[in-house]
Motif scaffolding. Structure first.
Motif, PDB file in Angstrom:
ATOM      1  N   GLN A  39       0.821  -1.207   0.000  1.00 37.21           N
ATOM      2  CA  GLN A  39       0.000   0.000   0.000  1.00 37.21           C
ATOM      3  C   GLN A  39       0.858   1.261   0.000  1.00 37.21           C
ATOM      4  O   GLN A  39       0.499   2.262  -0.618  1.00 37.21           O
ATOM      5  N   SER A  40       1.992   1.214   0.683  1.00 37.39           N
ATOM      6  CA  SER A  40       2.902   2.367   0.708  1.00 37.39           C
ATOM      7  C   SER A  40       3.438   2.665  -0.686  1.00 37.39           C
ATOM      8  O   SER A  40       3.575   3.822  -1.074  1.00 37.39           O
ATOM      9  N   GLY A  41       3.756   1.605  -1.417  1.00 36.87           N
ATOM     10  CA  GLY A  41       4.220   1.791  -2.795  1.00 36.87           C
ATOM     11  C   GLY A  41       3.158   2.449  -3.658  1.00 36.87           C
ATOM     12  O   GLY A  41       3.455   3.364  -4.444  1.00 36.87           O
ATOM     13  N   LEU A  42       1.917   2.009  -3.521  1.00 32.41           N
ATOM     14  CA  LEU A  42       0.821   2.615  -4.280  1.00 32.41           C
ATOM     15  C   LEU A  42       0.603   4.065  -3.867  1.00 32.41           C
ATOM     16  O   LEU A  42       0.332   4.931  -4.705  1.00 32.41           O
ATOM     17  N   TYR A  43       0.739   4.332  -2.588  1.00 32.11           N
ATOM     18  CA  TYR A  43       0.586   5.699  -2.082  1.00 32.11           C
ATOM     19  C   TYR A  43       1.670   6.607  -2.685  1.00 32.11           C
ATOM     20  O   TYR A  43       1.384   7.717  -3.129  1.00 32.11           O
ATOM     21  N   GLN A  44       2.891   6.121  -2.714  1.00 31.12           N
ATOM     22  CA  GLN A  44       3.981   6.903  -3.289  1.00 31.12           C
ATOM     23  C   GLN A  44       3.746   7.156  -4.776  1.00 31.12           C
ATOM     24  O   GLN A  44       3.979   8.268  -5.266  1.00 31.12           O
ATOM     25  N   GLU A  45       3.272   6.150  -5.495  1.00 26.98           N
ATOM     26  CA  GLU A  45       2.959   6.333  -6.914  1.00 26.98           C
ATOM     27  C   GLU A  45       1.869   7.388  -7.092  1.00 26.98           C
ATOM     28  O   GLU A  45       1.939   8.219  -7.997  1.00 26.98           O
ATOM     29  N   CYS A  46       0.866   7.343  -6.234  1.00 24.33           N
ATOM     30  CA  CYS A  46      -0.215   8.316  -6.299  1.00 24.33           C
ATOM     31  C   CYS A  46       0.315   9.728  -6.063  1.00 24.33           C
ATOM     32  O   CYS A  46      -0.049  10.666  -6.780  1.00 24.33           O
ATOM     33  N   LEU A  47       1.190   9.892  -5.075  1.00 26.58           N
ATOM     34  CA  LEU A  47       1.770  11.210  -4.793  1.00 26.58           C
ATOM     35  C   LEU A  47       2.597  11.705  -5.982  1.00 26.58           C
ATOM     36  O   LEU A  47       2.522  12.885  -6.350  1.00 26.58           O
ATOM     37  N   ILE A  48       3.362  10.800  -6.584  1.00 26.07           N
ATOM     38  CA  ILE A  48       4.154  11.170  -7.758  1.00 26.07           C
ATOM     39  C   ILE A  48       3.230  11.625  -8.882  1.00 26.07           C
ATOM     40  O   ILE A  48       3.501  12.630  -9.551  1.00 26.07           O
ATOM     41  N   ASN A  49       2.124  10.896  -9.081  1.00 23.28           N
ATOM     42  CA  ASN A  49       1.158  11.285 -10.116  1.00 23.28           C
ATOM     43  C   ASN A  49       0.563  12.650  -9.829  1.00 23.28           C
ATOM     44  O   ASN A  49       0.341  13.446 -10.747  1.00 23.28           O
ATOM     45  N   GLU A  50       0.305  12.952  -8.567  1.00 19.95           N
ATOM     46  CA  GLU A  50      -0.224  14.271  -8.200  1.00 19.95           C
ATOM     47  C   GLU A  50       0.770  15.372  -8.557  1.00 19.95           C
ATOM     48  O   GLU A  50       0.392  16.413  -9.092  1.00 19.95           O
ATOM     49  N   VAL A  51       2.042  15.150  -8.237  1.00 17.27           N
ATOM     50  CA  VAL A  51       3.066  16.152  -8.524  1.00 17.27           C
ATOM     51  C   VAL A  51       3.204  16.344 -10.033  1.00 17.27           C
ATOM     52  O   VAL A  51       3.273  17.475 -10.521  1.00 17.27           O
ATOM     53  N   GLU A  52       3.228  15.243 -10.772  1.00 13.38           N
ATOM     54  CA  GLU A  52       3.342  15.337 -12.231  1.00 13.38           C
ATOM     55  C   GLU A  52       2.140  16.072 -12.831  1.00 13.38           C
ATOM     56  O   GLU A  52       2.301  16.893 -13.738  1.00 13.38           O
ATOM     57  N   ALA A  53       0.944  15.801 -12.317  1.00 16.48           N
ATOM     58  CA  ALA A  53      -0.248  16.486 -12.804  1.00 16.48           C
ATOM     59  C   ALA A  53      -0.171  17.974 -12.487  1.00 16.48           C
ATOM     60  O   ALA A  53      -0.553  18.811 -13.312  1.00 16.48           O
ATOM     61  N   ALA A  54       0.319  18.318 -11.310  1.00 13.02           N
ATOM     62  CA  ALA A  54       0.457  19.728 -10.932  1.00 13.02           C
ATOM     63  C   ALA A  54       1.484  20.420 -11.825  1.00 13.02           C
ATOM     64  O   ALA A  54       1.289  21.568 -12.231  1.00 13.02           O
ATOM     65  N   LYS A  55       2.576  19.716 -12.142  1.00 13.02           N
ATOM     66  CA  LYS A  55       3.586  20.284 -13.047  1.00 13.02           C
ATOM     67  C   LYS A  55       2.982  20.544 -14.423  1.00 13.02           C
ATOM     68  O   LYS A  55       3.198  21.611 -15.011  1.00 13.02           O
ATOM     69  N   THR A  56       2.231  19.583 -14.920  1.00 15.20           N
ATOM     70  CA  THR A  56       1.607  19.723 -16.239  1.00 15.20           C
ATOM     71  C   THR A  56       0.621  20.879 -16.246  1.00 15.20           C
ATOM     72  O   THR A  56       0.590  21.684 -17.181  1.00 15.20           O
ATOM     73  N   GLN A  57      -0.183  20.976 -15.194  1.00 18.20           N
ATOM     74  CA  GLN A  57      -1.168  22.045 -15.100  1.00 18.20           C
ATOM     75  C   GLN A  57      -0.479  23.408 -15.012  1.00 18.20           C
ATOM     76  O   GLN A  57      -0.910  24.372 -15.655  1.00 18.20           O
ATOM     77  N   ALA A  58       0.579  23.498 -14.233  1.00 21.05           N
ATOM     78  CA  ALA A  58       1.308  24.760 -14.106  1.00 21.05           C
ATOM     79  C   ALA A  58       1.946  25.152 -15.429  1.00 21.05           C
ATOM     80  O   ALA A  58       1.907  26.316 -15.824  1.00 21.05           O
ATOM     81  N   ALA A  59       2.526  24.180 -16.140  1.00 20.86           N
ATOM     82  CA  ALA A  59       3.145  24.476 -17.433  1.00 20.86           C
ATOM     83  C   ALA A  59       2.100  24.923 -18.446  1.00 20.86           C
ATOM     84  O   ALA A  59       2.342  25.856 -19.223  1.00 20.86           O
ATOM     85  N   ALA A  60       0.930  24.299 -18.446  1.00 25.95           N
ATOM     86  CA  ALA A  60      -0.135  24.679 -19.373  1.00 25.95           C
ATOM     87  C   ALA A  60      -0.635  26.090 -19.101  1.00 25.95           C
ATOM     88  O   ALA A  60      -1.055  26.797 -20.013  1.00 25.95           O
ATOM     89  N   ALA A  61      -0.596  26.495 -17.828  1.00 23.25           N
ATOM     90  CA  ALA A  61      -1.045  27.834 -17.455  1.00 23.25           C
ATOM     91  C   ALA A  61       0.106  28.840 -17.464  1.00 23.25           C
ATOM     92  O   ALA A  61      -0.090  29.995 -17.078  1.00 23.25           O
ATOM     93  N   SER A  62       1.290  28.394 -17.885  1.00 22.01           N
ATOM     94  CA  SER A  62       2.488  29.244 -17.906  1.00 22.01           C
ATOM     95  C   SER A  62       2.754  29.877 -16.540  1.00 22.01           C
ATOM     96  O   SER A  62       3.075  31.053 -16.447  1.00 22.01           O
ATOM     97  N   GLN A  63       2.595  29.073 -15.508  1.00 23.16           N
ATOM     98  CA  GLN A  63       2.838  29.545 -14.151  1.00 23.16           C
ATOM     99  C   GLN A  63       3.832  28.603 -13.478  1.00 23.16           C
ATOM    100  O   GLN A  63       3.898  27.426 -13.824  1.00 23.16           O
ATOM    101  N   PRO A  64       4.571  29.096 -12.490  1.00 23.13           N
ATOM    102  CA  PRO A  64       5.484  28.206 -11.761  1.00 23.13           C
ATOM    103  C   PRO A  64       4.698  27.234 -10.877  1.00 23.13           C
ATOM    104  O   PRO A  64       3.585  27.544 -10.446  1.00 23.13           O
ATOM    105  N   LEU A  65       5.298  26.109 -10.631  1.00 26.08           N
ATOM    106  CA  LEU A  65       4.696  25.136  -9.718  1.00 26.08           C
ATOM    107  C   LEU A  65       4.881  25.654  -8.310  1.00 26.08           C
ATOM    108  O   LEU A  65       5.995  25.929  -7.870  1.00 26.08           O
TER     109      LEU A  65
END
Length: 81
Positions: free
Chosen positions: A51-77
């Protein structure tokens, strides 16, 4: 139970804030446990690790999604958003 964790993690930006930290199993004193109790404790530990491994993967996905969203909005993360 693992399926319930995978569903929120696989949807990119929708997964933001949906990662659930798994509860840590209770510590055990192996000296006073029966064989069945020791097997159960070991199973709890293996389940927590999975479960910890899945949790870490989920957190990584959240960060990657936030990076993508910030880049699309031309804003810093910004941490914490």
């Amino acid at each position: 139970m693992l399926g319930a964790i995978l569903v929120p993690c696989g949807s990119g930006a929708l997964a933001q804030g949906l990662c659930v930290e798994p509860p840590m199993p209770l510590p055990v004193d192996g000296a006073g446990l029966s064989a069945d109790q020791m097997r159960a404790a070991m199973a709890d530990a293996r389940n927590f690790i999975a479960q910890s491994g899945l949790y870490q993967e989920c957190l990584i996905n959240e960060v990657e999604a936030a990076k993508t969203q910030a880049a699309a909005a031309s804003q810093p993360l910004r941490p914490g958003d």
